[in-house]
Design a protein around this motif. Sequence first.
Motif, PDB file in Angstrom:
ATOM      1  N   ARG A 733       0.856  -1.194   0.000  1.00  0.00           N
ATOM      2  CA  ARG A 733       0.000   0.000   0.000  1.00  0.00           C
ATOM      3  C   ARG A 733       0.890   1.242   0.000  1.00  0.00           C
ATOM      4  NH1 ARG A 733      -5.147   1.807   0.885  1.00  0.00           N
ATOM      5  NH2 ARG A 733      -5.429   3.671   2.178  1.00  0.00           N
ATOM      6  N   MET A 743      -4.056   9.702  -3.594  1.00  0.00           N
ATOM      7  CA  MET A 743      -4.672   8.392  -3.748  1.00  0.00           C
ATOM      8  C   MET A 743      -3.750   7.340  -3.167  1.00  0.00           C
ATOM      9  SD  MET A 743      -4.255   7.778  -7.849  1.00  0.00           S
ATOM     10  CE  MET A 743      -2.679   7.851  -8.661  1.00  0.00           C
ATOM     11  N   TYR A 744      -4.266   6.147  -3.016  1.00  0.00           N
ATOM     12  CA  TYR A 744      -3.526   5.026  -2.440  1.00  0.00           C
ATOM     13  C   TYR A 744      -3.627   3.865  -3.420  1.00  0.00           C
ATOM     14  CZ  TYR A 744      -3.850   7.781   1.809  1.00  0.00           C
ATOM     15  OH  TYR A 744      -3.764   8.798   2.721  1.00  0.00           O
ATOM     16  N   SER A 758      -5.326  -2.186  -6.897  1.00  0.00           N
ATOM     17  CA  SER A 758      -6.445  -1.445  -6.296  1.00  0.00           C
ATOM     18  C   SER A 758      -6.014  -0.009  -6.063  1.00  0.00           C
ATOM     19  CB  SER A 758      -6.850  -2.094  -4.968  1.00  0.00           C
ATOM     20  OG  SER A 758      -7.832  -1.308  -4.326  1.00  0.00           O
ATOM     21  N   GLN A 760      -7.352   3.616  -4.392  1.00  0.00           N
ATOM     22  CA  GLN A 760      -8.320   4.287  -3.509  1.00  0.00           C
ATOM     23  C   GLN A 760      -8.145   5.792  -3.651  1.00  0.00           C
ATOM     24  OE1 GLN A 760      -7.751   3.499   0.656  1.00  0.00           O
ATOM     25  NE2 GLN A 760      -9.532   4.736   1.283  1.00  0.00           N
ATOM     26  N   SER A 787     -14.309   6.997   0.109  1.00  0.00           N
ATOM     27  CA  SER A 787     -13.393   6.960  -1.032  1.00  0.00           C
ATOM     28  C   SER A 787     -14.040   6.259  -2.216  1.00  0.00           C
ATOM     29  CB  SER A 787     -12.108   6.206  -0.674  1.00  0.00           C
ATOM     30  OG  SER A 787     -11.467   6.785   0.425  1.00  0.00           O
ATOM     31  N   TYR A 789     -13.131   3.543  -5.072  1.00  0.00           N
ATOM     32  CA  TYR A 789     -12.172   2.461  -5.298  1.00  0.00           C
ATOM     33  C   TYR A 789     -12.180   2.087  -6.774  1.00  0.00           C
ATOM     34  CZ  TYR A 789     -11.719   1.927  -0.278  1.00  0.00           C
ATOM     35  OH  TYR A 789     -11.475   2.155   1.044  1.00  0.00           O
ATOM     36  N   ARG A 791     -10.034  -0.239  -9.906  1.00  0.00           N
ATOM     37  CA  ARG A 791      -9.247  -1.466 -10.058  1.00  0.00           C
ATOM     38  C   ARG A 791      -8.597  -1.468 -11.440  1.00  0.00           C
ATOM     39  NH1 ARG A 791     -11.431  -7.619  -8.782  1.00  0.00           N
ATOM     40  NH2 ARG A 791      -9.369  -8.641  -8.771  1.00  0.00           N
ATOM     41  N   ASP A 805     -14.255  -0.319  -8.692  1.00  0.00           N
ATOM     42  CA  ASP A 805     -14.282  -1.534  -7.868  1.00  0.00           C
ATOM     43  C   ASP A 805     -15.312  -1.298  -6.755  1.00  0.00           C
ATOM     44  OD1 ASP A 805     -13.754  -3.932  -6.683  1.00  0.00           O
ATOM     45  OD2 ASP A 805     -11.784  -3.353  -5.873  1.00  0.00           O
ATOM     46  N   ARG A 808     -14.974  -3.585  -3.779  1.00  0.00           N
ATOM     47  CA  ARG A 808     -13.611  -3.657  -3.194  1.00  0.00           C
ATOM     48  C   ARG A 808     -13.104  -5.100  -3.184  1.00  0.00           C
ATOM     49  NH1 ARG A 808     -14.356  -0.520   2.354  1.00  0.00           N
ATOM     50  NH2 ARG A 808     -12.098  -0.905   2.490  1.00  0.00           N
ATOM     51  N   ARG A 811      -9.319  -5.897  -2.314  1.00  0.00           N
ATOM     52  CA  ARG A 811      -8.976  -5.811  -0.895  1.00  0.00           C
ATOM     53  C   ARG A 811      -9.468  -7.030  -0.151  1.00  0.00           C
ATOM     54  NH1 ARG A 811      -7.526  -1.014   1.289  1.00  0.00           N
ATOM     55  NH2 ARG A 811      -8.723  -1.409   3.193  1.00  0.00           N
TER      56      ARG A 811
END
Length: 815
Positions: A733, A743-744, A758, A760, A787, A789, A791, A805, A808, A811
């Motif tokens: 991550r 973003m992540y 993924s 986020q 958030s 999400y 993909r 996504d 999720r 995840r």
Amino acid sequence: MFRKTLPNKYVKGTLKAIGIFGLCLLVILVIAAAYVHFNKDEIIAGIEEKINNSISGNLTVKSTDVSILTTFPNVSVNLYEVSLTDSLYKKPLLHSAEIAIRINVFQLLSANPDVAKLVVKDAAVDLFKDSLGYSNSSALVKKDTAKAGKSSSSIVRKIEFRNVSVSISDAPLNKLYAFTFNNLEASINRRDSLLLIKMDEECMIKGLGFNLKKGSYLQNQLLVAKNWKLAFNTSLLEISFNKTDISINNQNYNIEGNFHLKDSAWFHIHVITNNVAFKAAAQILPENVQKKLGLIEIKNPLTRLEAEINGPLARGTDPHLVATWSATGTEVVTPVITFSNSSFSGSFNNHISDTLEEGDENTTVTINNLKADWGDIPLTSDSLVIHDLSNPGLKFSIASHCSFKQLDEQLALETIELKDGSAQLTLNYDGPLIPDPSLLSKLNANIKFENGTLEYIPRNISFINCNGSIDISENNVTADSLSCDVEKNHFEINIRGNDVQRLAQKDSGKTFISCNVFTPLLNLADFKSSLSSAKNIKKRSAAGKLAATALKIDDMLEKGDMLLDLKATKIVLDKFTANNMEAQFLFEQDDWQVQKAFLQHAGGSFTVSGKIHQVNASYHEAVAELNLRNVDIKRVFASFNNFGQDAITSANIEGKMNTTANLKLGLDNKGRIVENSIHGTVDFSVKNGALINYAPLQEIQKNFLKGRDFSYLTFAELKDRLTIDGYLININRIEIASSALTMYAEGVYSFREGTDISIQIPLSNLKDPNKDPGIKTEGVDARVGPSIYLRAKDGISGKVKIGVDLFRMLRKKKK
């Protein structure tokens, strides 16, 4: 009528005189025969009495007779099966099948008649002294000196030996002289105290052992002499002879000498011969010395040989022998090297040091002023010395000026070929004389070369414009200020080699060489062939006896360890450039170790350590630890061709990067990374970074955040650990805080199929970006609120597609 009768008178007178003379001889012969016949016993008794008065041993004679008809005017007293034994051991010191003593008939009535001739046939004489000092020669001592004195004026006028063996031994002094007279005829005349002897002989010398521990001289050598004139001084007990031609094993010698038999007995002999074979001359010496000298072969005869031999007869020591010789245009073969067209002078001396007795330990063989060819290479040497024949050593200094090509033909190395250029060669050696490469452990050599070309055959690398000198000293190799070029790379080299003596051992791979190399420019592309599989090496035959040495040198170059300390002002590999490189490499037989390497690259620094191992001819396994500090990430990506991927390239990224990577990967034989072979971890940090027209972000902008400009995104520090497993990169991550949004991301990126990431995007990003005071990071574990999400996965076209996504799923799958 008168003229016809005068000759007849002369003829008749002559015939009449001859008849009277013959009649007188016949009368004398009849009278002498009658006298001998009637006085036979008295004559034999007189001879026996004369012999018995001259000796103290026990003389036995099986039978005797007297003859005159066949020996006239001498009377021959013939003794058969004669044996003379000493009084202690009762062993014969003389045994003869026949001894004939011939006396002139006119001296039969003399009290001391001369012996006209002494004939001895099929006899053996054995004179010895035992360990307690007893000598059986005492049997020859006169037991009646008074009677002996009366016969002192008698001499033997002639001597004839047929098959007479003589052995003279001395146990306390460890001496033995043995020889057999096949034929000997000598005449003797007296002149005051001198006996003048004229002799013809054929003698087989079985050996002259002055000290049996050190062997015998002239062993099994046939000596033939004609008209040999000797003088025996009876008052001084000295035998001498002037220059006389004799033959030893069909080789002609001129010899003169003295033998002093009184008081401290000694002898001296001077010998000269021409055109004698080295091996034939060596046969005069003891067998053990011959074997040691046999290590050297001189093909053509020596043009001249001269020797002085002298020493005591009373002590158990070798005589002092000094021989000198010369040779021209001959071939000299040694266990180490063969010389052709050789010219030199030489000497043999078995008394070099006064602290040692004559013998092997005190012996040297010297070759002076050597001029010869080693193949096509001309050589000169002031001195070549073989010393201590008990444990032969060799000492020499040899110099030569030759071409690289000439030197290559003689060394015949299989790993290195010497081509253009010239060399000056100086070799100094002081070590054992053995046919073994261990002689290199004592070799001191200096090789100076100019404008040479050297090809390292297994890796097809050519070194040109080679200049400098190499010193080989004892167990070390050194070279200072060597210079050479490979392609357009110029090198200045210093070399230190240790454990070179391991060339003589089985573990030649442990030989260690250290090289310090400087180059202003190093183009690594010119050395890609070093990773190629080694070429098949063509077998070559080394000249002379250097094949084993050449093989060991080849082994050292292929298997030996080499430490390379490299400094380069600039280094280039395709698009990669770096400055001020300092690196240390350890080359082993199948391994390269980068012990440490530092260079300046992309505005920062780059350090590397690792190891490359050759698994097979086409595959190398590399393990590396890399540290990049403050490098321009854009230039790094450009230099390494975007690391073989096109997801993000040098056109898409900017920033300063710090990276620590521990990787294991495969390389082919051209130095290229083998696909799907990289495994390891990468810890990176990018500061002041930017993504430029990055396709995945462009897709996010297009589909989800249309109001934002993603063409040039700057972001705060970006750092993470990536785990690389073949074509997969596992992304932990990671927080990406950019000028457009935060973003992540986490998941897997694949260079093939299998990308699944993924993304986020917190809803807080939807506020007006113009009111954002700056880029801030919250941390990967921050609570960022609601958030969106997304993909990123492989699409049907093969390109990565980004979609929503909602559930999720990535995840959940991860959990």
